[in-house]
Motif scaffolding. Structure first.
Motif, mmCIF file in Angstrom:
data_model
loop_
_atom_site.group_PDB
_atom_site.id
_atom_site.type_symbol
_atom_site.label_atom_id
_atom_site.label_comp_id
_atom_site.label_asym_id
_atom_site.label_seq_id
_atom_site.Cartn_x
_atom_site.Cartn_y
_atom_site.Cartn_z
ATOM 1 N N GLU A 21 22.270 -27.216 -54.344
ATOM 2 C CA GLU A 21 21.270 -26.607 -55.226
ATOM 3 C C GLU A 21 20.238 -25.831 -54.422
ATOM 4 O OE1 GLU A 21 18.236 -27.866 -58.869
ATOM 5 O OE2 GLU A 21 19.505 -29.378 -57.916
ATOM 6 N N GLN A 22 19.842 -26.372 -53.286
ATOM 7 C CA GLN A 22 18.870 -25.691 -52.433
ATOM 8 C C GLN A 22 19.445 -24.413 -51.827
ATOM 9 O OE1 GLN A 22 17.801 -28.663 -49.552
ATOM 10 N NE2 GLN A 22 16.712 -29.938 -51.020
ATOM 11 N N LEU A 23 20.731 -24.461 -51.457
ATOM 12 C CA LEU A 23 21.361 -23.332 -50.780
ATOM 13 C C LEU A 23 21.835 -22.237 -51.731
ATOM 14 C CD1 LEU A 23 23.534 -25.310 -48.201
ATOM 15 C CD2 LEU A 23 21.497 -23.946 -47.684
ATOM 16 N N GLY A 24 22.083 -22.604 -52.987
ATOM 17 C CA GLY A 24 22.664 -21.654 -53.925
ATOM 18 C C GLY A 24 24.170 -21.744 -53.995
ATOM 19 N N LEU A 25 24.722 -22.858 -53.481
ATOM 20 C CA LEU A 25 26.155 -23.127 -53.547
ATOM 21 C C LEU A 25 26.457 -24.044 -54.730
ATOM 22 C CD1 LEU A 25 26.866 -23.946 -49.786
ATOM 23 C CD2 LEU A 25 27.727 -21.948 -51.015
ATOM 24 N N PHE A 26 27.752 -24.249 -54.987
ATOM 25 C CA PHE A 26 28.202 -25.211 -55.982
ATOM 26 C C PHE A 26 29.248 -26.096 -55.321
ATOM 27 C CE2 PHE A 26 26.792 -21.383 -58.088
ATOM 28 C CZ PHE A 26 25.905 -21.885 -59.042
#
Length: 288
Positions: A21-26
């Motif tokens: 969530e912090q990185l913008g990944l899933f």
């Protein structure tokens, strides 16, 4: 106009839901089964209890993510993004990559989901996900990202020592050559991942000797395969061996003359196969 691309990986990369969530990944959670009960790290089983049960001889096996849940996650992402790039663990270590590819080919997804057989796991798989995220933010399309991930899949190296090959042999995650060294007594097996499966690298008589062999092999790869330390990311990963991992990272900083060595605990879905007490070092080539 560039398309928006979501980047998804699985938790064998070491990326947790919170970090994603912090990185913008899933991320997709990798399940495992302990004495017949399906478990997810941080949901219904934590690391302390897992290692207690593993050391006590629990029956432990890994599994694949539910194809229904995976499809649902992709559909949700495609409501927000034009395309999805999914980076599962190496096809040489699990059938989950082939399962995901078959699902992505279904007409419901209209060719908008691209599964990359990046042949990575753990810290190097994490790096691939970060590379893909950076390329997506630059406007690169999903097909191009997938192609680049697959063309650079062998630009990484991992060496790992384990206390026993028992867990890896049970799960069929090592080559016959690697399994054969398990018959030797009072040794520390050192294995390697250069894409595809784990394979035998060497044996050592002690923890210190095994660590020395791994660092020497890693240094050779950094110089001969990747053209020097300025061209790579460096890593240490472990199972229930935090102090030794930090010590190894400090040795690497001094040996390579760098400040940054990423240290991570291997996810429990990998610890199912390595067992407690594993320590690994690795690198991945920096991508533009």
């Amino acid at each position: 106009m560039s398309q928006s691309v979501a980047i998804m990986t699985d938790t064998n990369s070491g990326v947790t839901a919170e970090e994603a969530e912090q990185l913008g990944l899933f991320v997709v959670s990798m399940p495992f089964v302990v004495d017949g009960e399906e478990c997810f790290e941080g949901v219904n089983l934590d690391a302390t209890r897992f290692y207690e049960r593993q050391r006590a001889g629990a029956d432990i096996a890994t599994s694949q993510p539910s194809i229904v849940d995976l499809g649902r996650r992709w559909h949700e992402l495609l409501e927000r993004y034009d395309e999805v790039v999914y980076i599962p663990m190496s096809s040489g270590l699990s059938g989950s990559c082939e399962t995901a590819r078959s699902l992505a080919d279904h007409e419901h997804f209209g060719g908008r989901v691209h599964v990359a057989d990046n042949q990575r796991i753990s810290v190097t798989q994490r790096e691939s996900a970060l590379d893909a995220l950076r390329w997506a933010r630059r406007g690169m399309g999903a097909a191009e990202i997938r192609a680049r991930l697959e063309s650079t899949k062998l630009e990484a190296s991992i060496y790992i020592m384990v206390d026993t090959l028992e867990h890896l042999r049970k799960g069929g995650r090592i080559t016959p050559a690697a399994a054969s060294i398990g018959s030797l007594l009072k040794i520390k097996p050192v294995l390697q991942i250069q894409g595809d499966k784990l394979d035998a690298f060497s044996v050592a008589k002690s923890f210190k000797a095994a660590k020395r062999a791994m660092l020497k092999a890693l240094a050779r790869d950094v110089e001969e395969r990747f053209g020097g330390v300025e061209n790579v990311h460096l890593y240490v990963a472990h199972t229930d061996r935090a102090a030794d991992a930090q010590a190894a990272a400090e040795e690497m900083r001094e040996a390579f003359g760098v400040r940054e060595v990423f240290v991570d605990r291997l996810p429990l879905s990998i610890a199912c196969h390595t067992g407690p007490g594993a320590l690994g070092v690795g690198c991945a080539k920096r991508q533009d």
